[in-house]
Design a protein around this motif. Structure first.
Motif, mmCIF file in Angstrom:
data_model
loop_
_atom_site.group_PDB
_atom_site.id
_atom_site.type_symbol
_atom_site.label_atom_id
_atom_site.label_comp_id
_atom_site.label_asym_id
_atom_site.label_seq_id
_atom_site.Cartn_x
_atom_site.Cartn_y
_atom_site.Cartn_z
ATOM 1 N N SER A 53 36.206 48.130 38.006
ATOM 2 C CA SER A 53 35.487 46.993 38.579
ATOM 3 C C SER A 53 34.942 47.305 39.961
ATOM 4 O O SER A 53 33.912 46.777 40.373
ATOM 5 C CB SER A 53 36.413 45.780 38.660
ATOM 6 N N ALA A 56 31.172 48.593 40.692
ATOM 7 C CA ALA A 56 30.008 47.718 40.779
ATOM 8 C C ALA A 56 29.606 47.489 42.226
ATOM 9 O O ALA A 56 28.440 47.324 42.550
ATOM 10 C CB ALA A 56 30.309 46.375 40.111
ATOM 11 N N ASP A 131 37.221 45.748 31.202
ATOM 12 C CA ASP A 131 37.107 45.832 32.647
ATOM 13 C C ASP A 131 35.857 46.605 33.066
ATOM 14 O O ASP A 131 35.145 46.217 33.991
ATOM 15 C CB ASP A 131 38.350 46.516 33.213
ATOM 16 N N GLY A 134 32.644 44.871 30.464
ATOM 17 C CA GLY A 134 32.544 43.419 30.327
ATOM 18 C C GLY A 134 32.724 42.935 28.904
ATOM 19 O O GLY A 134 32.845 41.729 28.659
ATOM 20 N N ARG A 137 36.153 40.386 27.443
ATOM 21 C CA ARG A 137 36.986 39.833 28.511
ATOM 22 C C ARG A 137 37.584 38.470 28.158
ATOM 23 O O ARG A 137 38.636 38.099 28.678
ATOM 24 C CB ARG A 137 36.166 39.701 29.801
ATOM 25 N N ASP A 146 36.856 35.505 35.335
ATOM 26 C CA ASP A 146 35.418 35.264 35.263
ATOM 27 C C ASP A 146 34.862 35.532 33.873
ATOM 28 O O ASP A 146 33.655 35.705 33.696
ATOM 29 C CB ASP A 146 34.690 36.158 36.269
ATOM 30 N N SER A 147 35.744 35.538 32.849
ATOM 31 C CA SER A 147 35.312 35.894 31.497
ATOM 32 C C SER A 147 34.275 34.926 30.926
ATOM 33 O O SER A 147 33.513 35.287 30.039
ATOM 34 C CB SER A 147 36.520 35.961 30.550
ATOM 35 N N VAL A 149 31.877 33.617 32.683
ATOM 36 C CA VAL A 149 30.689 33.674 33.535
ATOM 37 C C VAL A 149 29.921 34.953 33.235
ATOM 38 O O VAL A 149 30.518 36.000 32.956
ATOM 39 C CB VAL A 149 31.090 33.651 35.026
ATOM 40 N N VAL A 151 28.541 38.191 33.894
ATOM 41 C CA VAL A 151 28.793 39.188 34.925
ATOM 42 C C VAL A 151 28.135 40.497 34.520
ATOM 43 O O VAL A 151 28.305 40.965 33.389
ATOM 44 C CB VAL A 151 30.313 39.415 35.123
ATOM 45 N N ALA A 152 27.380 41.087 35.432
ATOM 46 C CA ALA A 152 26.749 42.375 35.140
ATOM 47 C C ALA A 152 27.836 43.434 35.044
ATOM 48 O O ALA A 152 28.654 43.583 35.963
ATOM 49 C CB ALA A 152 25.754 42.726 36.240
#
Length: 218
Positions: A53, A56, A131, A134, A137, A146-147, A149, A151-152
């Motif tokens: 993570s 990023a 992880d 993405g 998740r 944040d699963s 949402v 997420v890039a």
């Protein structure tokens, strides 16, 4: 919950095993020369990271380097036939993963029941994939809050590959850790292999059934 010093020492030991492959490879190259494969592995090993993570936020900047160097003593005293069998085949790709797996298994002999080891490896691989890329998740909402949402992903799914993995006890029979070595391309377009990640688990018993529960990354 495993303490930070314990996790740090395990990661350093895991780094040593991975980098030992590189050290052994260097012994087989004539003085003054460096094969393309060895040069590639040496470069990628210096970019090993323990947290997918975090890439990023740092891509494409440099990644943390492993702080433990392989010991040349054990490699120098090993018979040539054993050295050759421990080396990854020349060239990049999946062919070299078997050597990494052999080194992990040699460094940490199996100490879990086969059924527990299979369960832990399946979960550990899925957690690492979730992880890093993405994907999946939502299965672990407590691990990935944040699963739900968008997420890039830190790493491209198509260029993500787990090179080796083992599951072992982590201090006692109710704790375990899955050690993973993997490769991937980050959002900055940089592909590196021999990345290192640990996932820790605790065993709980519900209605007479034992279950391995992953612990949040610190």
């Amino acid at each position: 919950m495993t303490t930070a010093p314990r996790r740090s020492s395990r990661l350093l030991l895991l780094s040593t095993v991975v980098l030992a492959v590189v050290g052994i490879a260097l012994l087989g190259v004539p003085h003054g020369q460096e094969s393309p494969a060895t040069a590639t592995v040496t470069a990628t090993a210096s970019h090993a990271t323990t947290d997918p993570s975090s890439a990023a936020a740092t891509a494409p900047a440099g990644k943390p380097t492993a702080s433990t160097d392989p010991s040349p003593t054990s490699a120098a005293s090993t018979p040539p036939s054993l050295l050759e069998s421990a080396l990854p085949p020349h060239g990049e790709g999946v062919a070299g993963d078997r050597a990494v797996q052999r080194n992990l298994e040699a460094a940490w002999p199996a100490d879990l029941p086969a059924e527990d080891e299979r369960e832990l490896l399946t979960a550990g691989r899925a957690l690492l994939r979730a992880d890093a890329t993405g994907a999946g998740r939502a299965k672990w909402p407590t691990i990935f809050p944040d699963s739900g949402v968008a997420v890039a992903p830190a790493f491209a799914t198509a260029r993500f590959r787990i090179q080796a993995a083992i599951a072992r006890r982590d201090g006692n029979s109710d704790r375990a850790v899955v050690h993973l070595v993997w490769a991937g391309m980050d959002r900055g377009g940089t592909f590196t292999d021999l990345r290192i990640t640990d996932w820790h688990f605790t065993r709980t018993i519900e209605k007479g059934t034992a279950t391995w529960t992953p612990q949040p990354r610190i």
